[in-house]
Write a protein that holds these residues in place. Structure first.
Motif, PDB file in Angstrom:
ATOM      1  N   THR A 140       0.811  -1.212   0.000  1.00  0.00           N
ATOM      2  CA  THR A 140       0.000   0.000   0.000  1.00  0.00           C
ATOM      3  C   THR A 140       0.843   1.260   0.000  1.00  0.00           C
ATOM      4  OG1 THR A 140      -0.028  -0.140   2.378  1.00  0.00           O
ATOM      5  CG2 THR A 140      -1.921  -1.034   1.210  1.00  0.00           C
ATOM      6  N   ASP A 141       2.127   1.115   0.164  1.00  0.00           N
ATOM      7  CA  ASP A 141       3.010   2.277   0.181  1.00  0.00           C
ATOM      8  C   ASP A 141       3.565   2.440  -1.224  1.00  0.00           C
ATOM      9  OD1 ASP A 141       5.154   4.030   0.486  1.00  0.00           O
ATOM     10  OD2 ASP A 141       5.607   3.292   2.482  1.00  0.00           O
ATOM     11  N   LEU A 142       3.346   3.600  -1.807  1.00  0.00           N
ATOM     12  CA  LEU A 142       3.693   3.784  -3.210  1.00  0.00           C
ATOM     13  C   LEU A 142       5.170   3.540  -3.464  1.00  0.00           C
ATOM     14  CD1 LEU A 142       2.831   4.629  -6.012  1.00  0.00           C
ATOM     15  CD2 LEU A 142       3.127   7.003  -5.347  1.00  0.00           C
ATOM     16  N   LYS A 143       6.026   4.039  -2.580  1.00  0.00           N
ATOM     17  CA  LYS A 143       7.461   3.863  -2.782  1.00  0.00           C
ATOM     18  C   LYS A 143       7.878   2.408  -2.633  1.00  0.00           C
ATOM     19  CE  LYS A 143      10.542   6.799  -1.320  1.00  0.00           C
ATOM     20  NZ  LYS A 143      11.263   7.765  -0.464  1.00  0.00           N
ATOM     21  N   ARG A 144       7.203   1.698  -1.758  1.00  0.00           N
ATOM     22  CA  ARG A 144       7.548   0.292  -1.600  1.00  0.00           C
ATOM     23  C   ARG A 144       7.159  -0.509  -2.821  1.00  0.00           C
ATOM     24  NH1 ARG A 144       7.671   1.418   3.724  1.00  0.00           N
ATOM     25  NH2 ARG A 144       9.758   0.939   4.459  1.00  0.00           N
ATOM     26  N   VAL A 145       6.040  -0.153  -3.432  1.00  0.00           N
ATOM     27  CA  VAL A 145       5.675  -0.825  -4.691  1.00  0.00           C
ATOM     28  C   VAL A 145       6.793  -0.639  -5.707  1.00  0.00           C
ATOM     29  CG1 VAL A 145       4.083  -0.780  -6.643  1.00  0.00           C
ATOM     30  CG2 VAL A 145       3.198  -0.597  -4.336  1.00  0.00           C
ATOM     31  N   LEU A 146       7.283   0.607  -5.813  1.00  0.00           N
ATOM     32  CA  LEU A 146       8.363   0.863  -6.752  1.00  0.00           C
ATOM     33  C   LEU A 146       9.639   0.160  -6.355  1.00  0.00           C
ATOM     34  CD1 LEU A 146       7.659   4.635  -7.378  1.00  0.00           C
ATOM     35  CD2 LEU A 146       7.154   2.721  -8.871  1.00  0.00           C
ATOM     36  N   ALA A 147       9.885   0.029  -5.040  1.00  0.00           N
ATOM     37  CA  ALA A 147      11.087  -0.672  -4.599  1.00  0.00           C
ATOM     38  C   ALA A 147      11.043  -2.128  -5.008  1.00  0.00           C
ATOM     39  CB  ALA A 147      11.229  -0.546  -3.082  1.00  0.00           C
TER      40      ALA A 147
ATOM     41  N   VAL B 218       2.904  12.174   3.104  1.00  0.00           N
ATOM     42  CA  VAL B 218       2.126  10.940   3.168  1.00  0.00           C
ATOM     43  C   VAL B 218       2.336  10.196   1.868  1.00  0.00           C
ATOM     44  CG1 VAL B 218      -0.174   9.979   3.319  1.00  0.00           C
ATOM     45  CG2 VAL B 218       0.426  11.994   4.642  1.00  0.00           C
ATOM     46  N   ILE B 219       2.680   8.929   1.949  1.00  0.00           N
ATOM     47  CA  ILE B 219       2.880   8.159   0.729  1.00  0.00           C
ATOM     48  C   ILE B 219       2.040   6.883   0.753  1.00  0.00           C
ATOM     49  CG2 ILE B 219       4.840   6.792   1.501  1.00  0.00           C
ATOM     50  CD1 ILE B 219       4.490   8.547  -1.891  1.00  0.00           C
ATOM     51  N   ASP B 220       1.181   6.752   1.733  1.00  0.00           N
ATOM     52  CA  ASP B 220       0.314   5.590   1.821  1.00  0.00           C
ATOM     53  C   ASP B 220      -0.855   5.783   0.867  1.00  0.00           C
ATOM     54  OD1 ASP B 220      -1.345   3.498   2.509  1.00  0.00           O
ATOM     55  OD2 ASP B 220      -0.915   3.670   4.640  1.00  0.00           O
ATOM     56  N   MET B 221      -0.987   4.845  -0.091  1.00  0.00           N
ATOM     57  CA  MET B 221      -1.982   5.040  -1.145  1.00  0.00           C
ATOM     58  C   MET B 221      -3.413   5.007  -0.640  1.00  0.00           C
ATOM     59  SD  MET B 221      -0.551   3.076  -4.461  1.00  0.00           S
ATOM     60  CE  MET B 221      -0.307   1.511  -3.691  1.00  0.00           C
ATOM     61  N   ARG B 222      -3.582   4.435   0.560  1.00  0.00           N
ATOM     62  CA  ARG B 222      -4.948   4.365   1.065  1.00  0.00           C
ATOM     63  C   ARG B 222      -5.441   5.719   1.534  1.00  0.00           C
ATOM     64  NH1 ARG B 222      -3.511  -0.549   5.053  1.00  0.00           N
ATOM     65  NH2 ARG B 222      -1.817   0.892   5.395  1.00  0.00           N
ATOM     66  N   ARG B 223      -4.514   6.681   1.661  1.00  0.00           N
ATOM     67  CA  ARG B 223      -4.930   7.942   2.256  1.00  0.00           C
ATOM     68  C   ARG B 223      -5.110   9.042   1.233  1.00  0.00           C
ATOM     69  NH1 ARG B 223      -1.658   9.627   7.249  1.00  0.00           N
ATOM     70  NH2 ARG B 223      -3.346  11.121   7.191  1.00  0.00           N
ATOM     71  N   PHE B 224      -4.698   8.824  -0.021  1.00  0.00           N
ATOM     72  CA  PHE B 224      -4.987   9.868  -1.014  1.00  0.00           C
ATOM     73  C   PHE B 224      -5.493   9.219  -2.288  1.00  0.00           C
ATOM     74  CE2 PHE B 224      -1.197   8.642  -3.094  1.00  0.00           C
ATOM     75  CZ  PHE B 224      -0.125   8.669  -2.217  1.00  0.00           C
ATOM     76  N   GLY B 225      -6.022  10.020  -3.145  1.00  0.00           N
ATOM     77  CA  GLY B 225      -6.552   9.495  -4.406  1.00  0.00           C
ATOM     78  C   GLY B 225      -6.983  10.629  -5.312  1.00  0.00           C
TER      79      GLY B 225
ATOM     80  N   ILE C 139      -7.464  14.141  -0.130  1.00  0.00           N
ATOM     81  CA  ILE C 139      -6.178  14.736   0.255  1.00  0.00           C
ATOM     82  C   ILE C 139      -6.025  14.578   1.766  1.00  0.00           C
ATOM     83  CG2 ILE C 139      -4.827  16.853   0.315  1.00  0.00           C
ATOM     84  CD1 ILE C 139      -6.365  17.759  -2.110  1.00  0.00           C
ATOM     85  N   PRO C 140      -4.942  14.031   2.230  1.00  0.00           N
ATOM     86  CA  PRO C 140      -4.801  13.855   3.681  1.00  0.00           C
ATOM     87  C   PRO C 140      -4.585  15.187   4.390  1.00  0.00           C
ATOM     88  CG  PRO C 140      -2.787  13.226   2.577  1.00  0.00           C
ATOM     89  CD  PRO C 140      -3.777  13.528   1.510  1.00  0.00           C
ATOM     90  N   ALA C 141      -4.747  15.133   5.700  1.00  0.00           N
ATOM     91  CA  ALA C 141      -4.699  16.377   6.471  1.00  0.00           C
ATOM     92  C   ALA C 141      -3.306  16.979   6.490  1.00  0.00           C
ATOM     93  CB  ALA C 141      -5.168  16.108   7.902  1.00  0.00           C
ATOM     94  N   GLU C 142      -2.249  16.123   6.370  1.00  0.00           N
ATOM     95  CA  GLU C 142      -0.893  16.672   6.468  1.00  0.00           C
ATOM     96  C   GLU C 142      -0.527  17.559   5.291  1.00  0.00           C
ATOM     97  OE1 GLU C 142      -1.772  13.647   6.967  1.00  0.00           O
ATOM     98  OE2 GLU C 142      -0.542  12.573   8.405  1.00  0.00           O
TER      99      GLU C 142
ATOM    100  N   ARG D 161      -4.814   3.992  -8.312  1.00  0.00           N
ATOM    101  CA  ARG D 161      -5.185   4.346  -6.935  1.00  0.00           C
ATOM    102  C   ARG D 161      -4.731   5.756  -6.604  1.00  0.00           C
ATOM    103  NH1 ARG D 161      -5.074  -0.396  -2.489  1.00  0.00           N
ATOM    104  NH2 ARG D 161      -6.041   1.269  -1.292  1.00  0.00           N
ATOM    105  N   THR D 162      -3.573   6.145  -7.163  1.00  0.00           N
ATOM    106  CA  THR D 162      -3.056   7.462  -6.826  1.00  0.00           C
ATOM    107  C   THR D 162      -3.795   8.566  -7.572  1.00  0.00           C
ATOM    108  OG1 THR D 162      -0.909   6.426  -6.573  1.00  0.00           O
ATOM    109  CG2 THR D 162      -0.949   8.824  -6.684  1.00  0.00           C
ATOM    110  N   PHE D 163      -3.958   8.383  -8.886  1.00  0.00           N
ATOM    111  CA  PHE D 163      -4.404   9.513  -9.685  1.00  0.00           C
ATOM    112  C   PHE D 163      -5.883   9.467 -10.076  1.00  0.00           C
ATOM    113  CE2 PHE D 163      -0.547  11.725 -10.125  1.00  0.00           C
ATOM    114  CZ  PHE D 163       0.463  10.782 -10.094  1.00  0.00           C
ATOM    115  N   TYR D 164      -6.539   8.332  -9.881  1.00  0.00           N
ATOM    116  CA  TYR D 164      -7.931   8.236 -10.293  1.00  0.00           C
ATOM    117  C   TYR D 164      -8.793   7.974  -9.073  1.00  0.00           C
ATOM    118  CZ  TYR D 164      -6.592   8.538 -15.108  1.00  0.00           C
ATOM    119  OH  TYR D 164      -6.125   9.009 -16.293  1.00  0.00           O
ATOM    120  N   GLY D 165     -10.092   7.860  -9.327  1.00  0.00           N
ATOM    121  CA  GLY D 165     -11.007   7.698  -8.218  1.00  0.00           C
ATOM    122  C   GLY D 165     -11.340   9.050  -7.616  1.00  0.00           C
TER     123      GLY D 165
END
Lengths: 757, 147, 248
Positions: free
Chosen positions: A354-361, A414-421, A510-513, A502-506
């Protein structure tokens, strides 16, 4: 035009000078302008790399025109580091050759380490890629790291890193390679733990360094074995100290021409040990655990080091040692197996992260697996495909990481995909460049990733068909790997577009941070994105058309049609022209199909609501849980390795603290103890002082007087003289003179003869 | 007389007196008894000196003994006046009272347990009454101060 | 048994006996201590050579009796718990010592000792005891400070002293008093110490050779008187001053 020797020295020297300047002047003078020094240095370095590549190409053409089949190699010795003369005798070294011929047994070999730089086609490719990506990342970082407290420190480390990486690809000696291998590891540690006050970052840096260390241990053993087998650690041919003979380097022209490489168990051992080092550096199974944790570092670091440059050092090293691997085909099977397995493993894990950077890693780990798979196939086409994938992967993976960084910057960390879209309207440039990167990664025609991945799949398929080396089951083996690689291609496309949608669609969340950050990134960040997007899109087709990349790479001595094994395979491949064409079209259509399937499924599941994917996750629950838990490698390593070592460390700590320190403290506590005892004699009581005085006097008297006593024999004469005759009693007498007066008197006394009492 | 034997015996007696005096000086806590022990040590020395004087047929030893007697007298006078002054401060003759001249941080020597006085001579001798018996105050009956 | 072993036994017996006799916290074994001390003295006495001429009885009896009395009363003086008894035993010891002086030919000293010690000093002790002694037996008379250690020290001291004296060869072989002296006229010289006109000789010697010492002793006595008076009265005055300060 500059001389090639000058360019070779300038390319690493410029980033080093920049790093030193930033280190000295950064904290006080440059501060927020530290990036200018580095960007200028990297730009100059990049220009120098391009010029170097052009000159290498010129020299290759000269050599070809002169009739030398191999490519040109230019070496420049900067200085002579160390020599141990007559360190080894030729009798002990099996493969020491001079001028192509074996040495006499009486000859001795020197252990000579020179700081020598080497430029050939492979080096040129790596240099151009490294310096170009570094330049773009440095420009990007000037925007991303803006306002950070350690701004100057970041650019200093990046400069050091680029210096180490360029020296790594330029070095012409295994020991020097090892030195800069370690140096890039150190810079990686420094940069991963850049925000050192964050405990996760510090731990991640430590983990990266330690896991790399495990790989480096294998690498070191391989270097030792090379020394004992080949008698020299240089790639190039060296002249002996007295100038008479030429000692052939491990990858020298004479040796390659003669094919004088060790075979059998020793060769396999060397290659496997070198591959262990490559596994550590390039994050292959089982040493892949550090790369996902390395995402704790700043995103430009992830883009530069953990996508494009450092992790490719392992691939570079295996490609450089192609002649050694040619002589040990069993090692190649291992390389291919591990590469393919890692690719599949990482692909499965990346699907649930669920972490965008980890997916890329994990995507990076998977693509590196592809590169090793290609190198493990071993034909010249396969090796070229692996290096080609390295170059294209560098571009689109750096693009993807920088895009993720842009998203992270906008979302306030924030880089957790569950928190933005649904960010496509908020960040259009990032959206479109990220899309290009995703398409390249998925391998969609006509972007760069397609050409390179297609080449790898083709080479694997052909090896599956015709077999490779002496193992009779090689064909089945490579075909199984081909199936695994295809499944991985599908998974790659799936998880990449899962992350993208998940990131750009839907719906837009925007998270609070994010606060007031939630807008498109500044120019310093978007311009590199755009440049990288252009290259990610175009570089594949440009280099693939007409086999330009393959031909250029084949000019490297050792790689290409010159080596025996590869020559055989190349003839083999060309001989089956028609089969080759049909295989090619099959593989191409298969890879396009898999890519499109992955995109479609990702779009179906991930645009909009996510209910149905949960149902599928429940069907394949064990696999889902395993994937989400990253196949529990970290807990396993913790239990097997970290735990026992921690226990050992605790034991040593207790030994140190209670045994060693206790012993020292014991000795240190003797004076106070003595004092406490002696102090009791000073209690203020007069009589104690008197007693002490008397005791001292008695001791003194005893010491002085008792030795002086005349020895007493066993005396029975204590009571009385045994002999009564010896004692006489003299009555005494008065003597009177004739006048009657007392003249003299003798008084009564006791006279004892002999021993007087 | 057996002069050598006489000398030996006198020296031994003098030595014994000295040793016993030393024991008493170190052990006893009453200041007066300590002083008695001191005088006893000097007596031992005097005995030795007299023996040597006879042995050598020389008055030197006896002269020294005369001096010792004189000095002992002076010393007794001064010491006893000091003791009197100390008694005024501490209201007892215990030398353990005066022990502040000690190492920093050292604990004082305290009496942990004091043995009980043995009830000796609780029975007063019965005397024939001679004359009128004095009027005894109530607190005096059943108690006689001992020295 | 060698001399050293005999003397070691004597010293050990004496040490243990003294320890048992001294006032201790646990005051048991006093009678045993007395027995041990007596035994030690008896053993020691048996080892001594009788000082009298062979055949004489009275001289030996006199010496042994006076010596035993002196040492015995010394032990009693040091071990009784009542300080007045200690003073009285000390007087006894002084009398015995005076007797010993008489035997040794120091008649003047014998009498002087009785006069000064038993007469003046012991009486002074008793006066101060009357002044300062509290009602009943004081607790500090029933306790001793390190009795064990001092007994051991005394035993070692006794052993060393007796060993040095009794080992043959430490004392001169010939007593100078036994040597025959001849005067200038060729006559037998009279002994110096054992003279029939002993006191006159001692007076002549005292005011002849040691005149300076006599003067010094006189000054010393004077200083002692002044000092004693000064200390006692000053102390009293400063105490009164302190009492006045406290009151006012």
């Amino acid at each position: 035009m500059f001389e090639i020797e000058f360019l070779m020295t300038a390319i690493p020297a410029l980033p080093l000078a920049a790093a030193l300047a930033i280190a000295l002047a950064g904290p006080r003078i440059l501060k927020g302008a530290s990036h200018t020094v580095l960007v200028v240095a990297l730009a100059l370095s990049m220009v120098a790399s391009v010029m170097l590549a052009l000159q290498v190409q010129e020299k290759n053409q000269e050599e070809a025109a002169n009739g030398h089949a191999g490519g040109a190699v230019v070496t420049k010795t900067l200085w002579h580091w160390a020599t141990v003369s007559k360190a080894n005798s030729a009798a002990d070294v099996s493969q020491a050759t001079a001028g192509g011929e074996a040495l006499a047994d009486s000859d001795s070999l020197d252990f000579a380490i020179d700081i020598t730089l080497r430029a050939d086609a492979l080096t040129a490719i790596m240099l151009v890629m490294v310096t170009f990506i570094s330049l773009l990342v440095a420009i990007y970082a000037s925007g991303y790291m803006h306002g950070d407290r350690g701004y100057w420190r970041f650019f200093c480390y990046v400069g050091l890193f680029v210096f180490s990486m360029t020296m790594l690809v330029l070095s012409s000696n295994f020991l020097l390679l090892y030195v800069f291998w370690e140096a890039v590891g150190v810079c990686s540690y420094l940069l991963i733990g850049f925000w050192y006050q964050k405990p996760e970052a510090a731990a991640a840096g430590k983990k990266a360094f330690l896991v790399n260390r495990v790989g480096d241990f294998g690498f070191a053993l391989g270097v030792f074995l090379i020394w004992t087998t080949y008698g020299t650690l240089n790639f190039h041919d060296t002249v002996t100290v007295d100038g008479t003979a030429v000692i052939d380097g491990v990858l020298g022209a004479n040796r390659i021409a003669q094919g004088a490489f060790a075979t059998g168990g020793v060769a396999t051992a060397i290659c496997l040990l070198l591959f262990v080092g490559a596994c550590g550096k390039s994050a292959q199974f089982p040493l892949h655990v550090w790369l996902p944790d390395a995402m704790e570092g700043p995103t430009p670091v992830s883009a530069l080091i953990h996508a494009a440059t450092m992790v490719t050092a392992g691939v570079y090293m295996v490609a450089r040692c192609t002649p050694l691997f040619d002589a040990a085909p069993e090692a190649r099977y291992v390389v291919a197996a591990i590469g393919g397995f890692t690719a599949l493993l990482a692909g499965i894990i990346a699907v649930t992260q669920t972490d965008l950077k980890r997916v890329l890693a994990y995507s990076t780990v998977s693509q590196l697996g592809y590169m090793f798979l290609a190198l493990g196939v071993g034909s010249s086409a396969a090796i070229a495909a692996g290096m080609f994938h390295l170059v294209t992967h560098a571009f689109f993976k750096a693009l993807l990481f920088l895009g993720a960084g842009s998203v992270m910057h906008a979302m306030g960390g924030v880089i957790d995909m569950r928190r933005f879209g649904g960010l496509r309207r908020l960040m259009p440039i990032t959206h479109w460049t990220f899309l290009i990167g995703c398409l390249a990664l998925a391998g969609m025609i006509p972007l760069s990733g397609f050409w390179s991945k297609d080449a790898i799949l083709l080479a694997t398929y052909e090896a599956g068909g015709t077999g490779m080396g002496s193992w009779e089951h090689a064909g089945t083996f490579y075909m199984a790997l081909f199936v695994a690689a295809s499944v991985t291609a599908f998974l790659t496309s799936f998880y990449t577009f899962r992350a993208f949608f998940r990131t750009f669609y839907g719906e837009e969340r925007i998270p609070a941070e994010a606060g007031h950050h939630a807008h498109e990134s500044p120019l310093s960040m978007t311009v590199p994105l755009m440049i990288l997007a252009v290259f990610a899109a175009g570089v594949g087709y440009v280099l693939h058309a007409g086999g330009a990349f393959e031909n250029f790479l084949a000019q490297t001595p050792g790689i290409g049609a010159v080596s025996h094994e590869a020559a055989g395979q190349a003839a083999h491949a060309d001989g089956h022209g028609a089969e080759h064409a049909s295989a090619h079209s099959f593989v191409m259509s298969l890879s396009i199909f898999l890519a499109v399937l992955g995109i479609a499924l990702a779009a179906y599941f991930y645009i909009g609501e996510l209910k149905q994917i949960d149902r599928i996750a429940r069907w394949i629950r064990p696999l889902y849980r395993a994937s989400l838990g990253k196949f529990w490698f970290d807990p396993l390593y913790n239990f097997l390795i970290v735990g026992p070592i921690w226990l050992l460390a605790q034991l040593c700590y207790f030994l140190d603290r209670y045994l060693v320190d206790g012993l020292v403290n014991l000795i240190g506590s003797i004076p106070p103890l003595a004092g406490r005892i002696l102090r009791k004699s000073q209690n203020g009581m007069l009589q104690m002082y008197v007693l002490a005085t008397v005791v001292a006097l008695l001791l003194l008297a005893a010491a002085l007087v008792l030795p002086q006593l005349p020895a007493t024999e066993d005396d029975s004469s204590r009571q009385a003289p045994a002999d009564p005759a010896a004692v006489s009693w003299d009555e005494g007498r008065l003597e009177e003179d004739n006048a009657g007066r007392v003249a003299s008197a003798v008084r009564p006394s006791l006279r004892v003869e002999g021993n007087q009492k | 007389m057996n002069e050598i034997a006489l000398l030996q015996n006198y020296l031994i007696v003098g030595g014994l007196l000295f040793a016993i005096g030393l024991v008493g000086f170190v052990t006893r806590r009453n200041m007066i008894v300590m002083f008695i022990a001191l005088e006893m040590m000097m007596q031992g020395v005097a005995v030795s000196l007299v023996a040597w004087s006879r042995f050598h047929d020389n008055f030197g030893g006896q002269m020294l003994v005369i001096m010792i007697i004189a000095v002992a007298a002076c010393e007794a006078a001064v010491a006893l006046s000091l003791i009197v002054m100390m008694v005024r401060r501490s209201s007892n003759l215990d030398i353990a009272f005066w022990q502040t001249l000690r190492e920093e941080g050292q604990e004082p020597t305290l009496d942990v347990e004091v043995p009980e006085p043995d009830d000796e001579h609780e029975d007063w001798p019965e005397l024939t009454p001679a004359g009128v018996e004095p009027e005894l105050k109530p607190e005096q009956i059943g108690y006689r101060s001992r020295v | 048994m060698t001399l050293a072993q005999w003397l070691a036994i004597v010293a050990a017996l004496m040490g243990v006996g003294l320890w048992l006799l001294l006032p201790r916290r646990i005051a048991a074994g006093r009678s045993a201590g007395a027995v041990l001390v007596t035994a030690a003295l008896a053993v020691l006495g048996s080892q001594l050579v009788p000082p009298g001429a062979p055949g004489t009885v009275v001289a030996n009896i006199l010496f042994y009796a006076l010596a035993a009395l002196a040492v015995g009363s010394a032990v009693c003086a040091m071990t009784f718990r009542s300080p007045v008894y200690c003073a009285i035993w000390f007087a006894m010891s002084v009398l015995a010592t005076a007797g010993l002086f008489l035997i040794a030919g120091a008649q003047f000293l014998g009498v002087a000792t009785v006069v000064v010690y038993a007469g003046a000093i012991v009486v002074m002790f008793l006066f101060v005891l009357m002044l300062a002694q509290p009602e009943g037996h004081a607790f500090y008379d029933r306790l001793g400070f390190e009795p064990l250690l001092s007994s051991i020290v005394a035993a070692v001291l006794v052993f060393m002293l007796t060993l040095c004296v009794l080992t043959p060869g430490t004392l001169p072989n010939e007593a100078p008093i036994d040597a025959v002296k001849v005067t200038a006229d060729g006559e037998a010289a009279k002994p110096v110490v054992l003279n029939e006109r002993h006191v006159a000789a001692i007076g002549q010697h005292l005011f002849g050779e040691h005149l300076i010492s006599v003067q010094v002793i006189g000054v010393l006595l004077f200083v002692a008187i002044v000092a004693a008076a000064a200390i006692a009265t000053t102390g009293k005055r400063s105490e009164e001053a302190q009492a006045e300060e406290v009151v006012s």
